[in-house]
Design an enzyme around this catalytic site. Sequence first.
Site, mmCIF file in Angstrom:
data_model
loop_
_atom_site.group_PDB
_atom_site.id
_atom_site.type_symbol
_atom_site.label_atom_id
_atom_site.label_comp_id
_atom_site.label_asym_id
_atom_site.label_seq_id
_atom_site.Cartn_x
_atom_site.Cartn_y
_atom_site.Cartn_z
ATOM 1 N N ARG A 110 -25.425 11.735 13.053
ATOM 2 C CA ARG A 110 -24.203 11.362 13.753
ATOM 3 C C ARG A 110 -23.155 10.941 12.732
ATOM 4 N NH1 ARG A 110 -23.819 7.098 11.853
ATOM 5 N NH2 ARG A 110 -21.701 6.858 12.652
ATOM 6 N N GLY A 111 -21.922 10.682 13.253
ATOM 7 C CA GLY A 111 -20.814 10.352 12.358
ATOM 8 C C GLY A 111 -20.118 11.651 11.984
ATOM 9 N N ALA A 112 -18.783 11.618 12.005
ATOM 10 C CA ALA A 112 -18.011 12.863 11.875
ATOM 11 C C ALA A 112 -18.425 13.725 10.674
ATOM 12 C CB ALA A 112 -16.534 12.516 11.791
ATOM 13 N N GLN A 130 -23.910 1.087 16.368
ATOM 14 C CA GLN A 130 -23.916 1.682 15.023
ATOM 15 C C GLN A 130 -23.518 0.660 13.952
ATOM 16 O OE1 GLN A 130 -22.527 3.103 17.724
ATOM 17 N NE2 GLN A 130 -22.466 5.319 17.627
ATOM 18 N N ASP A 157 -12.805 10.378 13.830
ATOM 19 C CA ASP A 157 -13.518 11.571 14.293
ATOM 20 C C ASP A 157 -12.576 12.761 14.404
ATOM 21 O OD1 ASP A 157 -15.074 9.069 15.453
ATOM 22 O OD2 ASP A 157 -16.465 10.722 15.092
ATOM 23 N N ASN A 162 -11.380 7.603 17.237
ATOM 24 C CA ASN A 162 -12.529 7.001 16.551
ATOM 25 C C ASN A 162 -13.383 6.302 17.611
ATOM 26 O OD1 ASN A 162 -13.854 6.503 13.982
ATOM 27 N ND2 ASN A 162 -13.379 4.354 14.312
ATOM 28 N N LYS A 163 -14.488 5.764 17.176
ATOM 29 C CA LYS A 163 -15.456 5.147 18.098
ATOM 30 C C LYS A 163 -14.779 4.204 19.085
ATOM 31 C CE LYS A 163 -18.922 5.892 18.428
ATOM 32 N NZ LYS A 163 -19.431 6.847 19.467
HETATM 33 O O1 MRU Z 1 -20.736 8.668 18.046
HETATM 34 P P1 MRU Z 1 -20.858 8.621 16.547
HETATM 35 O O2 MRU Z 1 -21.777 7.582 16.035
HETATM 36 O O3 MRU Z 1 -21.083 9.975 15.956
HETATM 37 O O4 MRU Z 1 -19.413 8.149 16.193
HETATM 38 C C1 MRU Z 1 -18.712 8.570 15.165
HETATM 39 C C2 MRU Z 1 -18.535 7.475 14.245
HETATM 40 O O5 MRU Z 1 -19.443 7.139 13.538
HETATM 41 C C3 MRU Z 1 -17.307 6.755 14.140
HETATM 42 O O6 MRU Z 1 -16.398 6.950 15.115
HETATM 43 C C4 MRU Z 1 -16.821 6.859 12.731
HETATM 44 O O7 MRU Z 1 -15.927 5.867 12.496
HETATM 45 C C5 MRU Z 1 -16.255 8.195 12.392
HETATM 46 S S1 MRU Z 1 -16.356 8.598 10.690
HETATM 47 C C6 MRU Z 1 -18.022 8.701 10.282
#
Ligand code: MRU
Length: 360
Positions: free
Chosen positions: A51-53, A202, A243, A253-254
């Site tokens: 996970r994470g962009a 997270q 994201d 973003n999250k």
């Molecule tokens: O749903 P996720 O855990 O894949 O969410 C994405 C993220 O981790 C965040 O939004 C993050 O800040 C983006 S950059 C890795």
Amino acid sequence: MNVNGKHYKTIWLEGSTVMMLDQNALPFEFKIFESRNYKETCLAIITMITRGAGAIGAAAGFAMAQAFLEAGKKQGMQVSDFGMRVEDWVFIDAARKEIEATRPTARNLFHATEIVYESGKESIQSAINKAQQLADDNIADAMKIGEFGNALIHDGSRIMTHCNAGWLGFVDYGSALAPIYIAHREGKKFHVYADETRPRSQGARLTAWELYNEGVSHTIVPDNAGAYLMSKGMIDFIIVGADRIAANGDTANKIGTFEKAIVAKEFGVPFYVAAPLSTFDMATANGSLIPIEQRSEDEVHYQEGPDSEGKIHKIRVSSPGSSALNPAFDVTPASFIKGIITERGIIPPTIEAIRKVMEG
Ligand code: MRU
């Protein structure tokens, strides 16, 4: 990333197998998930094993390369062979659609899928090489973001971050946490407040685990503590990841990021976004057009963790019978953002600055 003195990437390719640190098991268990074909890699993205962009982008690139390998194998082709038969393109196109349907918000997923797909038109080997190159670029970009962002950090800085935009959200280093790791390795003394980031936590699980492993001074705070901390002057600035960034600088973003940005503006706390250019989406004019993933309500209703013997349990933490809503991201308008830390420098969140940096 160093774990017990050994260096690991978050995700890598071994032959035709995608290897990934299982982020659903962390921080309670450290294990590696092996994904042997593109469908398994898709499932790993959907279930958030990875996970994470940035990590999602690398996974999607590898999944696309796996699809080419699988199509070629069916035809008894060598990886260096050129061209595909028509029925194989049906398979490849279906695989691309499946990869792109795994998660809708992170731009990096679509960016990587498209680039590897185009390379695969040349040969299977080109698709593999391109997916590997994207994963390598992901690390190089993160390091540059770290170097530019490091200039913001001084002895005594108190930094807040949300979710996990660290090693685990990328192939290595991260975006929002990369400046923190570089500053720490330079010997700067500062403190990080990590939002817990419900519902999947997270921040409490992954960011805290990373910072602990690296020896960075940090504290986990509940998501709703931001206004308290900022009103007391306890936060000097905020860095979050992204994201997807629209052409005008609006940033997805999250979930919960926008609330932090509103509070930061109220109390005059600078709010930075850190992201590579592969997260920018010039085809999306503004944040209202960014698709927001809606996830299962079970993520709100249930939490998991180990008992005193280390056995993991999942328990309900909400009133049985109630429903829940679980939007995974929100969009922070550009007007709330002080700067975007990219691999080419820190830029203002304006359409002109973004266009200029994208053109190189
Ligand atoms: O749903 P996720 O855990 O894949 O969410 C994405 C993220 O981790 C965040 O939004 C993050 O800040 C983006 S950059 C890795």
